[in-house]
Design a protein around this motif. Structure first.
Motif, PDB file in Angstrom:
ATOM      1  N   THR A 170       0.826  -1.211   0.000  1.00  0.00           N
ATOM      2  CA  THR A 170       0.000   0.000   0.000  1.00  0.00           C
ATOM      3  C   THR A 170       0.857   1.256   0.000  1.00  0.00           C
ATOM      4  O   THR A 170       0.610   2.200  -0.763  1.00  0.00           O
ATOM      5  N   ASP A 171       1.891   1.268   0.851  1.00  0.00           N
ATOM      6  CA  ASP A 171       2.775   2.438   0.939  1.00  0.00           C
ATOM      7  C   ASP A 171       3.571   2.635  -0.351  1.00  0.00           C
ATOM      8  O   ASP A 171       3.855   3.778  -0.748  1.00  0.00           O
ATOM      9  N   VAL A 217       2.529   1.883  -3.385  1.00  0.00           N
ATOM     10  CA  VAL A 217       1.613   2.475  -4.368  1.00  0.00           C
ATOM     11  C   VAL A 217       1.427   3.965  -4.080  1.00  0.00           C
ATOM     12  O   VAL A 217       1.400   4.788  -5.002  1.00  0.00           O
ATOM     13  N   LYS A 218       1.323   4.343  -2.807  1.00  0.00           N
ATOM     14  CA  LYS A 218       1.188   5.750  -2.432  1.00  0.00           C
ATOM     15  C   LYS A 218       2.411   6.549  -2.885  1.00  0.00           C
ATOM     16  O   LYS A 218       2.289   7.670  -3.397  1.00  0.00           O
ATOM     17  N   LYS A 219       3.578   5.951  -2.679  1.00  0.00           N
ATOM     18  CA  LYS A 219       4.823   6.629  -3.075  1.00  0.00           C
ATOM     19  C   LYS A 219       4.867   6.816  -4.592  1.00  0.00           C
ATOM     20  O   LYS A 219       5.223   7.886  -5.090  1.00  0.00           O
ATOM     21  N   ALA A 254       2.326   6.930  -6.578  1.00  0.00           N
ATOM     22  CA  ALA A 254       1.302   7.899  -6.962  1.00  0.00           C
ATOM     23  C   ALA A 254       1.866   9.314  -6.852  1.00  0.00           C
ATOM     24  O   ALA A 254       1.576  10.178  -7.694  1.00  0.00           O
ATOM     25  N   GLY A 255       2.681   9.542  -5.808  1.00  0.00           N
ATOM     26  CA  GLY A 255       3.340  10.835  -5.657  1.00  0.00           C
ATOM     27  C   GLY A 255       4.325  11.092  -6.793  1.00  0.00           C
ATOM     28  O   GLY A 255       4.400  12.216  -7.315  1.00  0.00           O
ATOM     29  N   ARG A 274       2.392  12.044  -9.938  1.00  0.00           N
ATOM     30  CA  ARG A 274       1.894  13.422  -9.930  1.00  0.00           C
ATOM     31  C   ARG A 274       2.985  14.422 -10.330  1.00  0.00           C
ATOM     32  O   ARG A 274       2.696  15.447 -10.953  1.00  0.00           O
TER      33      ARG A 274
END
Length: 213
Positions: free
Chosen positions: A27-28, A30-32, A34-35, A38
Motif C-alpha cells: 500500500t505504501d 503504491v502511495k509513493k 502515486a506521488g 503526480r
C-alpha cells in the motif's frame, strides 16, 4: 479494458521501486508511486497516455466484433448478468458504508451462539462437517441447556435494540434518514408533528394574549 496511463506506469515501474524501497508495504509503495506520477513531467506521462490510446482503439475494434456475433438471447443474458453485478456492487458498498458508520451488529440466534462457543472443539474434517455435527448436537441438547442459549439470544436482542436506537438517532442528526428503519421514521415523524403542533399552539396563545392586552 486496457489499463489507464497511471496503472500502466504502476505495472511497468513497480519492480524498480520495489527494489529501491524493500521496506515499504504494498500500500505504501503504491502511495509513493502515486506521488512520483503526480510530479512526472507531461512529456513522460504522454508516453503512457499514447500507449493507452493505441490499446483502447484495439479494444473497441475487438468489442465491436464480439458484439456483432452475439445472438439476442446472449445479449439478454449479458444484460441480466450486468444488472446482477451492479446490484452486488451496490450491496457491497452499502455494507461497507454501514460498517464505517458503526451500525450495530444484528442479534445472534440461540443456535449461532451455541456454534460460536463450541466450534473450535467440534469434530469434522471440513467446516461443513463441523457445522453438521454441531447441528446434530444442538438437536439433542437437553431443554435446560438449550434454555441458556435462548436467554443469551434474548439478551442480545435487547442489546441490539438499545444500540440501534442510539445509532438511528445519530443518523437522523447527520441527515441520513435513509439508513433508519421505517418504524423509527414513523416515530420521528410523529414526534416532529407533535413538536410542530405544540409550537403552533404556543404561538397562537401568545398572539391571543397580545391582542387581549
Amino acid at each position: 479494458r486496457p489499463l489507464t496511463a497511471f496503472f500502466r506506469f504502476l505495472k511497468e515501474s513497480q519492480p524498480i521501486y520495489r527494489q529501491k524501497h524493500p521496506e515499504l508495504t504494498a500500500t505504501d509503495l503504491v502511495k509513493k508511486m502515486a506521488g512520483v506520477w503526480r510530479e512526472l513531467p507531461v512529456s513522460e506521462k504522454q508516453v503512457y497516455e499514447e500507449a493507452r490510446e493505441v490499446e483502447w482503439q484495439k479494444y473497441q475494434e475487438e468489442m465491436a466484433k464480439y458484439k456483432a456475433q452475439l445472438t439476442p438471447a446472449k445479449i439478454a443474458a449479458l444484460k441480466e448478468e450486468r444488472q446482477r453485478r451492479i446490484v452486488r456492487r451496490r450491496l457491497f458498498q452499502q455494507k461497507r458504508e454501514l460498517s464505517v458508520l458503526g451500525k450495530p451488529k444484528k442479534p445472534r440466534s440461540a443456535f449461532n451462539i451455541f456454534v460460536s462457543e463450541n466450534h473450535p472443539e467440534s469434530q469434522g474434517a471440513s467446516p461443513m462437517a463441523k457445522l453438521k455435527n454441531l447441528y446434530d448436537t444442538w438437536q439433542k441438547l437437553p431443554s435446560s441447556q438449550r434454555q441458556t442459549y435462548l436467554q443469551l439470544s434474548e439478551d442480545d436482542k435487547v442489546r441490539y435494540e438499545n444500540e440501534m436506537k442510539s445509532w438511528e438517532a445519530k443518523m437522523v442528526e447527520l441527515g441520513r434518514e435513509d439508513l433508519v428503519r421505517s418504524s423509527t421514521k414513523k416515530k420521528t415523524v410523529k414526534k416532529s408533528k407533535a413538536a410542530k403542533t405544540s409550537s403552533q399552539e404556543a404561538t397562537a396563545k401568545l398572539k391571543l394574549k397580545k391582542s387581549e392586552e
